[in-house]
Every structure is written in C-alpha cells, then in structure tokens.
Scaffold this motif. Structure first.
Motif, short mmCIF file in Angstrom:
data_model
loop_
_atom_site.label_atom_id
_atom_site.label_comp_id
_atom_site.label_asym_id
_atom_site.label_seq_id
_atom_site.Cartn_x
_atom_site.Cartn_y
_atom_site.Cartn_z
N ILE A 158 0.95 -1.21 0.10
CA ILE A 158 -0.05 -0.07 -0.03
C ILE A 158 0.89 1.28 0.06
CG2 ILE A 158 -0.17 0.10 2.38
CD1 ILE A 158 -3.01 1.16 2.35
N GLU A 159 2.13 1.04 0.50
CA GLU A 159 2.93 2.28 0.64
C GLU A 159 3.42 2.51 -0.80
OE1 GLU A 159 3.26 0.47 4.51
OE2 GLU A 159 3.30 -0.20 2.66
N ASP A 160 3.94 1.52 -1.62
CA ASP A 160 4.32 1.32 -2.94
C ASP A 160 3.19 2.11 -3.94
OD1 ASP A 160 6.72 0.25 -1.96
OD2 ASP A 160 5.97 -1.68 -2.49
N LEU A 161 2.00 1.88 -3.68
CA LEU A 161 0.94 2.45 -4.23
C LEU A 161 0.42 3.53 -4.10
CD1 LEU A 161 -1.03 -0.87 -4.90
CD2 LEU A 161 0.86 -0.18 -6.30
N TRP A 162 0.81 4.32 -2.90
CA TRP A 162 0.25 5.34 -2.32
C TRP A 162 -0.04 6.67 -3.29
CZ3 TRP A 162 -2.95 5.78 1.38
CH2 TRP A 162 -3.50 6.80 2.04
N ALA A 163 0.99 6.67 -4.12
CA ALA A 163 0.77 8.33 -5.18
C ALA A 163 -0.36 7.95 -5.85
CB ALA A 163 2.01 7.80 -6.22
N PHE A 164 -0.97 6.82 -6.11
CA PHE A 164 -2.31 6.79 -6.88
C PHE A 164 -3.43 7.04 -5.89
CE2 PHE A 164 0.87 4.40 -9.34
CZ PHE A 164 0.67 5.13 -10.51
N ASN A 165 -3.20 7.26 -4.66
CA ASN A 165 -4.11 7.49 -3.70
C ASN A 165 -4.09 9.05 -3.36
OD1 ASN A 165 -5.14 4.91 -3.10
ND2 ASN A 165 -3.75 4.32 -1.83
N GLU A 166 -3.23 9.85 -4.04
CA GLU A 166 -3.25 11.30 -3.40
C GLU A 166 -4.21 12.09 -4.34
OE1 GLU A 166 -1.27 12.45 -1.66
OE2 GLU A 166 0.56 11.26 -1.22
N GLU A 167 -4.71 12.88 -3.49
CA GLU A 167 -5.80 13.66 -4.06
C GLU A 167 -5.48 14.35 -5.25
OE1 GLU A 167 -8.50 17.35 -2.29
OE2 GLU A 167 -6.96 16.47 -0.83
N VAL A 168 -4.03 14.98 -5.50
CA VAL A 168 -3.65 15.33 -6.84
C VAL A 168 -4.17 14.49 -7.78
CG1 VAL A 168 -1.25 14.95 -6.60
CG2 VAL A 168 -2.10 16.96 -7.82
N VAL A 169 -3.70 13.52 -7.68
CA VAL A 169 -3.79 12.44 -8.88
C VAL A 169 -5.27 12.08 -9.21
CG1 VAL A 169 -3.61 9.97 -9.76
CG2 VAL A 169 -1.72 11.66 -8.56
N VAL A 170 -6.08 11.94 -8.10
CA VAL A 170 -7.59 11.45 -8.04
C VAL A 170 -8.31 12.56 -8.86
CG1 VAL A 170 -9.55 10.90 -6.86
CG2 VAL A 170 -7.33 10.13 -5.95
N ARG A 171 -8.06 13.88 -8.38
CA ARG A 171 -8.78 15.02 -9.01
C ARG A 171 -8.34 15.15 -10.39
NH1 ARG A 171 -11.69 18.08 -5.62
NH2 ARG A 171 -11.31 17.91 -3.52
N ALA A 172 -7.19 14.93 -10.88
CA ALA A 172 -6.65 15.00 -12.20
C ALA A 172 -7.54 13.97 -13.19
CB ALA A 172 -5.25 14.78 -12.46
N ILE A 173 -7.59 12.68 -12.59
CA ILE A 173 -8.26 11.52 -13.35
C ILE A 173 -9.96 11.90 -13.59
CG2 ILE A 173 -8.96 9.15 -13.23
CD1 ILE A 173 -6.21 8.57 -12.31
N ALA A 174 -10.42 12.34 -12.27
CA ALA A 174 -11.72 12.72 -12.25
C ALA A 174 -12.26 13.77 -13.15
CB ALA A 174 -12.25 13.16 -10.95
#
Length: 460
Positions: free
Chosen positions: A232-248
C-alpha cells in the motif's frame, strides 16, 4: 516556617542583597537559553508516536501542528523543505511517527519538536488516511457513476501514463499487439516515491490539454494509468488527492490499472473503468482484431444467406404463380376466335358495301343516257344565256351608250352619287362612253361648270 528562605515580610521596595543570598538575579532570556541548552543536550533526537492535531500550513510553507495521545500533547513544527518531502498529505486525526529534535521556543517559553521526518504509524494509520480521503472525495461526487464516460470501441490513439522502464509498459504493448495493433503515446512518470503523485497528475492533465487536431502530439482517445503491484505504501501515489482529481477532471476516458487484482486505489474509483492489472487494461481498451474479422465474415455469410434465401423464396413464389396462370392457348383462344369472327364479318360487310355501291352506280348510269344529257344541257344553256343578258343589262357602262355619264372624285376615284359629295370633292371626273372629262366644282353656284377644254385642277 515559610516555604521560602526569604521571609515575605522582609520584602523591600528596592532589591538589595540579603545575608545568605548568594544567587545573582538572571534575565528571562538567560534562563530560557539555559533551558534550551539543557533540553536539547539531554534529549537530542527523539521519535514520537502520536495523532496529528491542529494541522496548519503557513503562507511561508512551514507546517505547525501538535502531536497528542490520550494523556499529553506536544507542539511540533516542520520547516518547508521537510514538509514538501513528506510522502503523504498530513491531516488531523492521522497517527504518525515523527522523528526530530526536541527544542524550546524562548519567545513563548514552551518546548516543541522540530520534525525532520514523518511517517504513518503502520498500515492501520495508512488505511485510516485512505478511508478518510475516500470519504472526502466521495462526498464531492468524484466517484459517482454518472461521471463515468463510455470507452471508445476502437481508439485510434491510446495514451499511457506509467514508468518507461518497468514491465508494465511492455505488457501493455505486447497485449495490444496481440489483440489489435494500436498507436500508443507514453508519458513517462515515476510511479513511486517523492514527487510521483505530482508527475502522474501532470501527465493526465497534459494529455487532456493536447489539441484535438494539428498538434505535434496527437490527442489520445483513451488513457491508461498503470502501475505494477506492490504494498500500500508503494501504491500510495495513486491515492493522493492531486492524482484522483486529475483523473476525475479528465475529459478523455481513463482506465486505471494500479497494482494487482486485490489492490484498490482511489484512482480506480475516480477512473471511468478499473482494470485488475495493466494487461487487463490493454484487453479492455481494444477489441480482438481476429474476432472482429470473424464477426464481419459471419455477418457477410449471414447477409449472403439472407439474399440467397430471398431469391429462392422469390423463385418459389414465381413457380407457384406460374402453375396457377392459364396456358397461352387458353388465354389467347377467345381473342383468336373473336378476331376470326370479326374478319368474317368484315368480309361480308365489304361484299354488301360493294353490292350497294354497284346498285347506286347502276341508278346513276341510267340518268346519264344521251337524250337525257342533251335535254339537261339545253336547259342549262338557256339559263346561262338569260343570266348573261341580265348581266349585260345591269352593266354600269351600258347606260353610257345612251348618253349618260357617271361621276367620281378625281383624288380618290370613288363614285360621287349626290351633289353634296360632289361639292365636297371639288375636282371631279366625268366618265362617258367614249372617254373621261375632268371638271371643277364652283363654290358660288349649285351647278357644275364644264370647261370646253380640260384644264389642270388647282387648289381653292
């Protein structure tokens, strides 16, 4: 006895040295500095576990907060350089382990920890942060199904956001090559570590900002955001708010393929479609060319069979109609018989007409006998002679032989029948049996003056 060696009753207006008092007065700054040196020298670096409270980021970029447990609280500060390197977004309620130096702040006479490194206190704290961020973004509607965009059936260009050196991009390219060779544009990013979330977000927004036509880099019809498996630590970048908002916010349909089948990130919730693996993302992105060809061939065969069946049924219906149609002789027999009958009747009618014409000719021939013709010619000659005598008697020149004349206007040649017309004409011509005489009408009299010799007419 009083607690202090100094009797309260011995207080003076002005401070003076007292017997037995060998401690010189120190300034507040001196005391604060001595406490600072003592605390920093005694404790040095410490590692604290606690829950973040009162998190605040100043305009300078420095971060101020407090770390607490169920019994105590300590102030904490994190300078801008350290704060920007924290691999997650600190917020209230998250349990962390902070490593730093214990110090005091003389300006407020308090002690605090200057954090040099901050980590989540185990996967439990990380999951708590995950759930908290998920609830926050979900409340904003970023994960709603109404926001999901349909994927294009056969994208002409596919954009991939992933590491350029990992196995992920090779798996995606190989799978696309097997299923449906497609044009792929790679935006290389870090998928783990410091700054990886910002790179992924920039890549998604960069693809979305490409012009539709005429640009140096074509705008993709579909995006794949991918990363291989890990903790989960390795994948954490894809849980960051900045990434989520960019995809949305991306207007291009996005497939999220982060981790393995059991891994779920917030990017998966924000994307238009989640793929369990990067290879599965390639499978979802394009159809199988062989299946499309087989489908087209199947449709072609079905269309051919339908056309052939339609033709065969038409032939069957035509054959059935031919069987119930009358034969040619039966269909044309009455018309032939009618034609024969009319032909026979026509012959009889012609013979009868010839007979009638012959009888009429015979009757006419009887009237054309020589005696009858002479008699009829004599009678016709008598009628013609009578008409000639009558015509000769009424000829206008006949009375001229008896001395009469007729008058005409010299200019028009019209017959002048009365005196009024003669006076109006002025110049007249008298027509006699042996010639003509021009005369002029005198205005003063009622009788015409006839000169001995004709003279030229003149205007009055």
């Amino acid at each position: 006895m009083p607690d202090s060696p100094f009797d309260s009753g011995s207080q003076r207006l002005v401070a003076e040295s007292q017997p037995g008092d060998n401690a010189a007065a120190v300034s507040v700054s001196d005391l604060s500095n001595r406490l600072k040196r003592m605390v920093e020298g005694e404790f040095g670096h410490v590692k604290l576990r606690g829950e973040i409270s009162g998190f605040k980021r100043a305009a300078s970029g420095h971060v101020y907060m407090a770390l607490k447990d169920d019994k105590a609280v300590i102030d904490a500060v994190m300078w801008r350089g350290t704060a920007s390197a924290v691999p997650f977004a600190p917020q209230d309620g998250i349990e962390v382990i902070a490593t730093g130096k214990l110090t005091t702040y003389p300006g407020r006479s308090k002690y605090q920890i200057v954090i040099e490194r901050m980590e989540l206190a185990g996967e439990g704290a990380l999951m708590a942060l995950f759930e908290k961020l998920k609830a926050k973004l979900g409340a904003e509607g970023l994960f709603d199904s109404e926001r999901k965009k349909p994927l294009p059936f056969l994208p002409r260009m596919i954009g991939v956001v992933t590491s350029p050196t990992g196995a992920v991009i090779r798996d995606i390219l190989h799978r696309l090559e097997d299923r449906c060779p497609s044009h792929v544009v790679l935006w290389p990013v870090k998928v783990q570590g410091e700054g990886s979330a910002e790179e992924v977000a920039r890549a998604v927004r960069g693809f979305d900002a490409l012009p539709g036509q005429g640009g140096a880099v074509p705008r993709p019809d579909l995006l794949i955001v991918a990363r291989g498996g890990g903790s989960i630590e390795d994948l954490w970048a894809f849980n960051e708010e900045v990434v989520v908002r960019a995809i949305a916010d991306c207007s291009i349909p996005v497939i999220s393929a982060v981790g393995h089948e059991t891994d779920t990130s917030l990017s998966d919730h924000a994307a238009d479609l989640r793929a369990p693996t990067p290879t599965a993302a390639a499978e979802l992105a394009v159809p199988v060319v062989a299946e499309l060809r087989n489908g087209i061939a199947t449709f072609g065969l079905r269309a051919e069979r339908c056309a052939r069946r339609y033709h065969e049924r038409g032939q069957e219906r035509l054959s059935a109609l031919v069987r119930v149609l009358p034969r040619r002789d039966a269909l044309l027999g009455p018309q032939r018989q009618k034609a024969d009958d009319l032909g026979h009747r026509l012959g009889l009618a012609l013979e009868r007409r010839v007979a009638l014409a012959r009888r009429q000719l015979d009757r006419s021939t009887g009237a054309l006998r020589p005696a009858m013709l002479e008699q009829r010619l004599k009678a016709a000659r008598q009628r013609l002679d009578g008409a000639g005598r009558l015509l000769d008697s009424v000829h206008p020149n006949k009375p001229l032989e008896r001395g009469y004349a007729w008058v005409s206007a010299r200019t028009t040649g019209q017959v002048t029948a009365n005196a009024q017309a003669a006076r109006s004409a002025g110049a007249l011509t008298l027509h006699f049996n042996d010639g003509e005489v021009d005369v002029r009408v005198e205005r003063s009299g009622t009788k015409a003056y006839i000169p001995d010799k004709p003279e030229q007419p003149k205007l009055l």
